[in-house]
Scaffold this active site. Structure first.
Site, PDB file in Angstrom:
ATOM      1  N   TYR A 141       0.802  -1.225   0.000  1.00  0.00           N
ATOM      2  CA  TYR A 141       0.000   0.000   0.000  1.00  0.00           C
ATOM      3  C   TYR A 141       0.832   1.272   0.000  1.00  0.00           C
ATOM      4  CZ  TYR A 141      -4.581  -2.203   0.429  1.00  0.00           C
ATOM      5  OH  TYR A 141      -5.724  -2.909   0.180  1.00  0.00           O
ATOM      6  N   LYS A 191       3.595 -14.888   0.255  1.00  0.00           N
ATOM      7  CA  LYS A 191       3.628 -15.585  -1.036  1.00  0.00           C
ATOM      8  C   LYS A 191       5.101 -15.679  -1.429  1.00  0.00           C
ATOM      9  CE  LYS A 191       1.742 -17.264  -4.793  1.00  0.00           C
ATOM     10  NZ  LYS A 191       1.419 -18.679  -4.843  1.00  0.00           N
ATOM     11  N   ASP A 248      -5.922  -7.579   3.540  1.00  0.00           N
ATOM     12  CA  ASP A 248      -7.161  -7.034   2.976  1.00  0.00           C
ATOM     13  C   ASP A 248      -7.996  -8.162   2.366  1.00  0.00           C
ATOM     14  OD1 ASP A 248      -8.970  -4.998   2.095  1.00  0.00           O
ATOM     15  OD2 ASP A 248      -8.088  -5.167   0.101  1.00  0.00           O
TER      16      ASP A 248
HETATM   17  C1  IPM Z   1     -10.389  -1.994   3.705  1.00  0.00           C
HETATM   18  C2  IPM Z   1     -10.602  -1.376   2.345  1.00  0.00           C
HETATM   19  C3  IPM Z   1      -9.478  -0.424   2.018  1.00  0.00           C
HETATM   20  C4  IPM Z   1      -8.182  -1.212   1.911  1.00  0.00           C
HETATM   21  C5  IPM Z   1      -9.686   0.432   0.786  1.00  0.00           C
HETATM   22  C6  IPM Z   1     -10.934   1.244   0.958  1.00  0.00           C
HETATM   23  C7  IPM Z   1      -8.507   1.305   0.492  1.00  0.00           C
HETATM   24  O1  IPM Z   1     -10.778  -2.362   1.380  1.00  0.00           O
HETATM   25  O2  IPM Z   1     -10.303  -1.248   4.681  1.00  0.00           O
HETATM   26  O3  IPM Z   1     -10.353  -3.226   3.811  1.00  0.00           O
HETATM   27  O4  IPM Z   1      -7.900  -1.814   0.857  1.00  0.00           O
HETATM   28  O5  IPM Z   1      -7.456  -1.221   2.883  1.00  0.00           O
HETATM   29 MN    MN Z   2     -10.892  -4.374   2.208  1.00  0.00          MN
END
Ligand code: IPM
Ligand code: MN
Ligand code: NAD
Length: 359
Positions: A141, A191, A248
């Site tokens: 991220y 992974k 996620d």
């Molecule tokens: C989550 C969401 C977020 C993420 C998005 C909204 C950026 O999917 O909080 O799980 O990917 O972290």
């Molecule tokens: Mn999410």
């Protein structure tokens, strides 16, 4: 007696079903505050998101991080309205909050409650009771990439994840500590068979740390196998630690295996408490049901309970959790769970249990 502790809470309802579920979470917080009597909450609602963008051509004010910094905690509903603005615009501030406030441990529990049906056939309450700890400050991220030769057939795009030894170690330690307070099992998801540099580092750090937590049984699984195992044998998972992106993915699946996204809470924690932590449902703004008053408020209510726990008001937090459990066991259900209750009716049923518990 007047309350001994006062907490400043930033409330960011956001878009879609966010404001609906946050209204109910706030109603529950106010009831808990009254019933408990030992704490007071000063709530400040921030009108950010799509509506703010229509008037100001931006999702949040430029100094939004400065505005948030002074609060004790942030309670967020959901962000995103893809029909109007691309997600990478509406969602950027959320990811910036997590990273700027070093909320590196994203805690996402999933437990199948009595009275709730899993999407998995034959899975009973007790078969799903796990917590995903998602690395929340770096990894896949990190906003690190670019595009060249835009719009041409020769266009290229690249985006590079960043994993630091310190970042991996601290989130694994958080997971090991939590496993010690649960069933002493930790599964790390990566992974490393395909991405040897980044996830190879994860593997090495796990191997170095595991002997320090010899009372915790630890193993590692590749993300593909882990997703399959979460469906095949959810019972085998206790604490899962995953990199940002894999966490996620795991938590939408863990949420639905545990009864649905309408129930799944999360805490974005800065364990050192140098910055405010943020509490929000795992789910998004659910445009498909927004504006109909039928969103399940339980994920937001449980997120608010996690906030109280983080603030040290654990008795009130536990009371909310118990009231949620009773409400679901009594068969109160919004449409996502198979019932007909509205968002407000669900919260009202839950509040009745909260008041009964506290009587
Ligand atoms: C989550 C969401 C977020 C993420 C998005 C909204 C950026 O999917 O909080 O799980 O990917 O972290
Ligand atoms: Mn999410
Ligand atoms: P979503 O989580 O909003 O919805 C997925 C499905 O689950 C939908 O069918 C929805 O109706 C259902 N659902 C979700 N929460 C529910 C609830 N409380 N009660 C009943 N049903 C519920 O995911 P999506 O549709 O992929 O994303 C919609 C928007 O939200 C996008 O803009 C996305 O980027 C954003 N998003 C934001 C967050 C966040 O704010 N943390 C998280 C995920 C997605």
């Amino acid at each position: 007696m007047p309350p001994s502790k006062t907490f400043q809470i930033a409330v960011y309802p956001g878009d879609g079903i966010g404001p609906d579920v946050i209204d109910e979470a706030v109603r529950v917080l106010r009831a808990a505050e009254q019933l408990d009597g030992s704490f007071a909450l000063k709530l400040e609602t921030l009108p950010w998101g799509i509506r703010y963008w229509r008037e100001n051509s931006r999702i949040v004010p430029d100094d939004f991080l400065e505005q948030l910094r002074g609060f004790d905690a942030i309670l967020l509903g959901a962000v995103g309205w893809p029909a109007v603005l691309p997600d990478h615009v509406t969602l950027a501030p959320l990811v910036q909050i997590r990273q700027a406030f070093d909320q590196y441990a994203c805690v996402r529990p999933s437990r199948l409650y009595p009275g709730v049906k899993s999407v998995l056939a034959g899975v009973q309450p007790g078969d799903v009771d796990l917590v995903v700890i998602r690395e929340n400050s770096e990894g896949e991220y990190v906003d690190n990439g670019g595009r060249l030769r835009r719009g041409t057939p020769d266009e290229v795009a690249w985006q590079t994840a960043v994993h630091s030894r310190r970042g991996i170690e601290r989130v694994l330690r958080y997971g090991f500590d939590l496993a010690r307070r649960r069933r002493n099992r930790l599964t790390m998801i990566t992974k490393s068979n395909a991405q040897r540099h980044a996830y190879g580092l994860w593997d090495e750090v796990l191997a170095e740390l595991a002997p320090q937590f010899s009372d915790v049984e630890s193993d590692r699984q590749h993300c593909d196998a882990a997703l399959m195992n979460l469906v095949r044998c959810p019972r085998e998972f206790d604490v899962i630690v995953a990199s940002n992106l894999f966490g996620d993915l795991m938590t939408d699946l863990a949420g639905v295996v545990g009864g649905g996204l309408g129930l799944a809470p999360s805490a974005n924690l800065n364990p050192e408490r140098e910055f405010p932590s943020m509490f929000e449902p795992v789910h998004g703004s659910a445009p498909d049901i927004a504006g109909r008053g039928i969103a399940n408020p339980i994920a937001a209510i449980r997120s608010a309970a996690m906030m109280l726990d983080h603030l040290g008001i654990d008795a009130a937090s536990r009371r909310i959790e118990t009231a949620v459990e009773r409400t679901l066991a009594q068969g109160h259900q919004t449409p996502d769970l198979g019932g007909r209750l509205t968002t407000q009716e669900m919260a009202t049923a839950m509040l009745a249990n909260l008041e009964r518990n506290s009587a």
